[in-house]
Design a protein around this motif. Structure first.
Motif, PDB file in Angstrom:
ATOM      1  N   SER A   1      88.136 -27.010   3.659  1.00 37.07           N
ATOM      2  CA  SER A   1      88.143 -26.608   3.663  1.00 37.07           C
ATOM      3  C   SER A   1      89.155 -25.595   3.962  1.00 37.07           C
ATOM      4  CB  SER A   1      88.832 -28.011   5.715  1.00 37.07           C
ATOM      5  OG  SER A   1      89.972 -27.981   4.895  1.00 37.07           O
ATOM      6  N   SER A   2      89.945 -24.948   3.735  1.00 36.49           N
ATOM      7  CA  SER A   2      90.413 -23.808   3.652  1.00 36.49           C
ATOM      8  C   SER A   2      90.185 -22.305   3.025  1.00 36.49           C
ATOM      9  CB  SER A   2      91.576 -24.054   3.006  1.00 36.49           C
ATOM     10  OG  SER A   2      92.611 -22.947   2.368  1.00 36.49           O
ATOM     11  N   ALA A   3      89.688 -21.696   3.672  1.00 35.63           N
ATOM     12  CA  ALA A   3      89.111 -20.489   3.203  1.00 35.63           C
ATOM     13  C   ALA A   3      90.426 -20.044   2.170  1.00 35.63           C
ATOM     14  CB  ALA A   3      88.871 -19.325   4.800  1.00 35.63           C
ATOM     15  N   SER A   4      91.294 -20.304   1.766  1.00 35.09           N
ATOM     16  CA  SER A   4      91.757 -19.374   1.456  1.00 35.09           C
ATOM     17  C   SER A   4      91.706 -20.082  -0.199  1.00 35.09           C
ATOM     18  CB  SER A   4      93.010 -19.194   1.745  1.00 35.09           C
ATOM     19  OG  SER A   4      93.966 -20.478   1.715  1.00 35.09           O
ATOM     20  N   THR A   5      91.372 -21.370   0.185  1.00 38.21           N
ATOM     21  CA  THR A   5      91.621 -22.108  -0.944  1.00 38.21           C
ATOM     22  C   THR A   5      90.035 -22.557  -1.862  1.00 38.21           C
ATOM     23  OG1 THR A   5      93.128 -23.664  -0.292  1.00 38.21           O
ATOM     24  CG2 THR A   5      91.690 -24.699  -2.182  1.00 38.21           C
ATOM     25  N   ILE A   6      89.141 -21.448  -1.200  1.00 42.15           N
ATOM     26  CA  ILE A   6      87.347 -21.532  -1.482  1.00 42.15           C
ATOM     27  C   ILE A   6      87.636 -20.490  -2.454  1.00 42.15           C
ATOM     28  CG2 ILE A   6      85.453 -21.352  -1.160  1.00 42.15           C
ATOM     29  CD1 ILE A   6      85.150 -23.241   1.462  1.00 42.15           C
TER      30      ILE A   6
ATOM     31  N   ASP B   1      74.234 -18.141 -11.393  1.00 43.76           N
ATOM     32  CA  ASP B   1      73.113 -18.756 -11.544  1.00 43.76           C
ATOM     33  C   ASP B   1      73.805 -20.457 -10.781  1.00 43.76           C
ATOM     34  OD1 ASP B   1      71.188 -18.437 -13.429  1.00 43.76           O
ATOM     35  OD2 ASP B   1      72.238 -19.650 -14.937  1.00 43.76           O
ATOM     36  N   LEU B   2      74.107 -19.874  -9.845  1.00 43.51           N
ATOM     37  CA  LEU B   2      74.021 -21.555  -9.396  1.00 43.51           C
ATOM     38  C   LEU B   2      73.547 -21.169  -7.474  1.00 43.51           C
ATOM     39  CD1 LEU B   2      77.295 -23.141 -10.067  1.00 43.51           C
ATOM     40  CD2 LEU B   2      74.781 -24.307 -10.617  1.00 43.51           C
ATOM     41  N   VAL B   3      73.143 -21.899  -6.782  1.00 42.14           N
ATOM     42  CA  VAL B   3      72.683 -21.594  -5.696  1.00 42.14           C
ATOM     43  C   VAL B   3      74.250 -21.747  -5.044  1.00 42.14           C
ATOM     44  CG1 VAL B   3      69.787 -22.280  -5.434  1.00 42.14           C
ATOM     45  CG2 VAL B   3      71.756 -24.314  -5.273  1.00 42.14           C
ATOM     46  N   PRO B   4      73.974 -21.436  -3.905  1.00 48.05           N
ATOM     47  CA  PRO B   4      75.471 -21.508  -3.592  1.00 48.05           C
ATOM     48  C   PRO B   4      76.263 -22.264  -2.536  1.00 48.05           C
ATOM     49  CG  PRO B   4      74.337 -19.207  -2.204  1.00 48.05           C
ATOM     50  CD  PRO B   4      73.229 -19.765  -3.485  1.00 48.05           C
ATOM     51  N   ARG B   5      75.665 -22.997  -2.077  1.00 49.03           N
ATOM     52  CA  ARG B   5      75.895 -24.425  -1.679  1.00 49.03           C
ATOM     53  C   ARG B   5      76.510 -24.988  -2.953  1.00 49.03           C
ATOM     54  NH1 ARG B   5      75.094 -27.351   2.634  1.00 49.03           N
ATOM     55  NH2 ARG B   5      72.913 -26.139   2.934  1.00 49.03           N
ATOM     56  N   LEU B   6      75.726 -25.268  -3.825  1.00 46.36           N
ATOM     57  CA  LEU B   6      76.184 -25.934  -5.431  1.00 46.36           C
ATOM     58  C   LEU B   6      77.205 -25.438  -5.608  1.00 46.36           C
ATOM     59  CD1 LEU B   6      72.703 -26.135  -7.302  1.00 46.36           C
ATOM     60  CD2 LEU B   6      74.572 -28.244  -6.275  1.00 46.36           C
ATOM     61  N   LEU B   7      77.854 -23.948  -5.736  1.00 45.50           N
ATOM     62  CA  LEU B   7      79.228 -23.419  -5.965  1.00 45.50           C
ATOM     63  C   LEU B   7      80.013 -24.145  -4.984  1.00 45.50           C
ATOM     64  CD1 LEU B   7      78.386 -19.645  -5.998  1.00 45.50           C
ATOM     65  CD2 LEU B   7      78.821 -21.375  -7.439  1.00 45.50           C
ATOM     66  N   VAL B   8      79.870 -24.172  -3.612  1.00 47.46           N
ATOM     67  CA  VAL B   8      80.951 -24.896  -3.003  1.00 47.46           C
ATOM     68  C   VAL B   8      81.125 -26.336  -3.310  1.00 47.46           C
ATOM     69  CG1 VAL B   8      81.264 -25.449  -0.229  1.00 47.46           C
ATOM     70  CG2 VAL B   8      80.695 -22.980  -1.364  1.00 47.46           C
ATOM     71  N   ASP B   9      79.764 -26.752  -3.870  1.00 51.42           N
ATOM     72  CA  ASP B   9      79.915 -28.702  -4.431  1.00 51.42           C
ATOM     73  C   ASP B   9      80.984 -28.408  -5.449  1.00 51.42           C
ATOM     74  OD1 ASP B   9      78.575 -29.170  -1.689  1.00 51.42           O
ATOM     75  OD2 ASP B   9      76.268 -29.720  -2.880  1.00 51.42           O
ATOM     76  N   ARG B  10      80.540 -27.384  -6.433  1.00 55.05           N
ATOM     77  CA  ARG B  10      82.227 -27.895  -7.542  1.00 55.05           C
ATOM     78  C   ARG B  10      83.352 -27.429  -6.783  1.00 55.05           C
ATOM     79  NH1 ARG B  10      77.652 -25.129 -12.278  1.00 55.05           N
ATOM     80  NH2 ARG B  10      76.694 -27.100 -12.305  1.00 55.05           N
TER      81      ARG B  10
ATOM     82  N   GLY C   1      83.628 -12.030  -6.318  1.00 56.27           N
ATOM     83  CA  GLY C   1      84.988 -10.957  -5.593  1.00 56.27           C
ATOM     84  C   GLY C   1      85.254 -11.542  -4.166  1.00 56.27           C
ATOM     85  N   ARG C   2      85.950 -11.551  -3.511  1.00 52.96           N
ATOM     86  CA  ARG C   2      86.836 -11.776  -2.033  1.00 52.96           C
ATOM     87  C   ARG C   2      85.009 -11.820  -0.882  1.00 52.96           C
ATOM     88  NH1 ARG C   2      90.799 -12.961   1.434  1.00 52.96           N
ATOM     89  NH2 ARG C   2      90.310 -12.584   3.112  1.00 52.96           N
ATOM     90  N   GLY C   3      84.695 -10.235  -0.799  1.00 48.42           N
ATOM     91  CA  GLY C   3      82.798 -10.543  -0.205  1.00 48.42           C
ATOM     92  C   GLY C   3      82.681 -11.294   0.148  1.00 48.42           C
ATOM     93  N   HIS C   4      82.165 -11.338  -1.532  1.00 49.71           N
ATOM     94  CA  HIS C   4      80.913 -12.657  -1.602  1.00 49.71           C
ATOM     95  C   HIS C   4      81.716 -13.712  -1.741  1.00 49.71           C
ATOM     96  CE1 HIS C   4      79.059  -9.314  -3.780  1.00 49.71           C
ATOM     97  NE2 HIS C   4      78.100  -9.826  -3.786  1.00 49.71           N
ATOM     98  N   ALA C   5      82.971 -14.057  -1.343  1.00 47.88           N
ATOM     99  CA  ALA C   5      83.257 -15.191  -1.625  1.00 47.88           C
ATOM    100  C   ALA C   5      83.429 -15.409   0.274  1.00 47.88           C
ATOM    101  CB  ALA C   5      84.743 -15.316  -1.799  1.00 47.88           C
ATOM    102  N   MET C   6      83.627 -14.911   0.570  1.00 51.52           N
ATOM    103  CA  MET C   6      83.802 -14.859   2.054  1.00 51.52           C
ATOM    104  C   MET C   6      82.054 -15.182   2.716  1.00 51.52           C
ATOM    105  SD  MET C   6      86.956 -14.986   3.502  1.00 51.52           S
ATOM    106  CE  MET C   6      86.440 -14.845   5.032  1.00 51.52           C
TER     107      MET C   6
END
Length: 86
Positions: free
Chosen positions: A51-56, A33-42, A67-72
């Motif tokens: 800047s760290s993929a594993s942290t994100i 229920d958030l646009v993807p850019r706002l998820l990373v902003d959060r 899940g991992r696929g969507h997060a990647m």
């Protein structure tokens, strides 16, 4: 899309038998229920190193149940933009 505004139209067409990059972004938007850019902003606002993929990946799984696929897909869009190249 990767834009900060919610989408107003359907997904981009995918090749038969594959899931498009845009379809992943649309599903993330629907589920979180958030646009993807706002998820990373959060992720960044909470003090995670965006800047760290594993942290994100860890932050999105814990905070939003992704899940991992969507997060990647979000990691890729965050680091390289919202288009995939073969």
């Amino acid at each position: 899309s990767w834009a900060a505004e919610p989408r107003t139209s359907g997904s981009l067409p995918a090749e038969e038998g594959s899931v498009s990059f845009q379809a992943y972004l649309d599903t993330i938007e629907d589920e979180a229920d958030l646009v993807p850019r706002l998820l990373v902003d959060r992720v960044e606002e909470k003090g995670y190193d965006a800047s760290s993929a594993s942290t994100i990946l860890e932050a999105l799984a814990q905070d939003h149940g992704l899940g991992r696929g969507h997060a990647m897909v979000l990691v890729h869009a965050h680091k390289k933009g919202s288009t995939m190249t073969p």
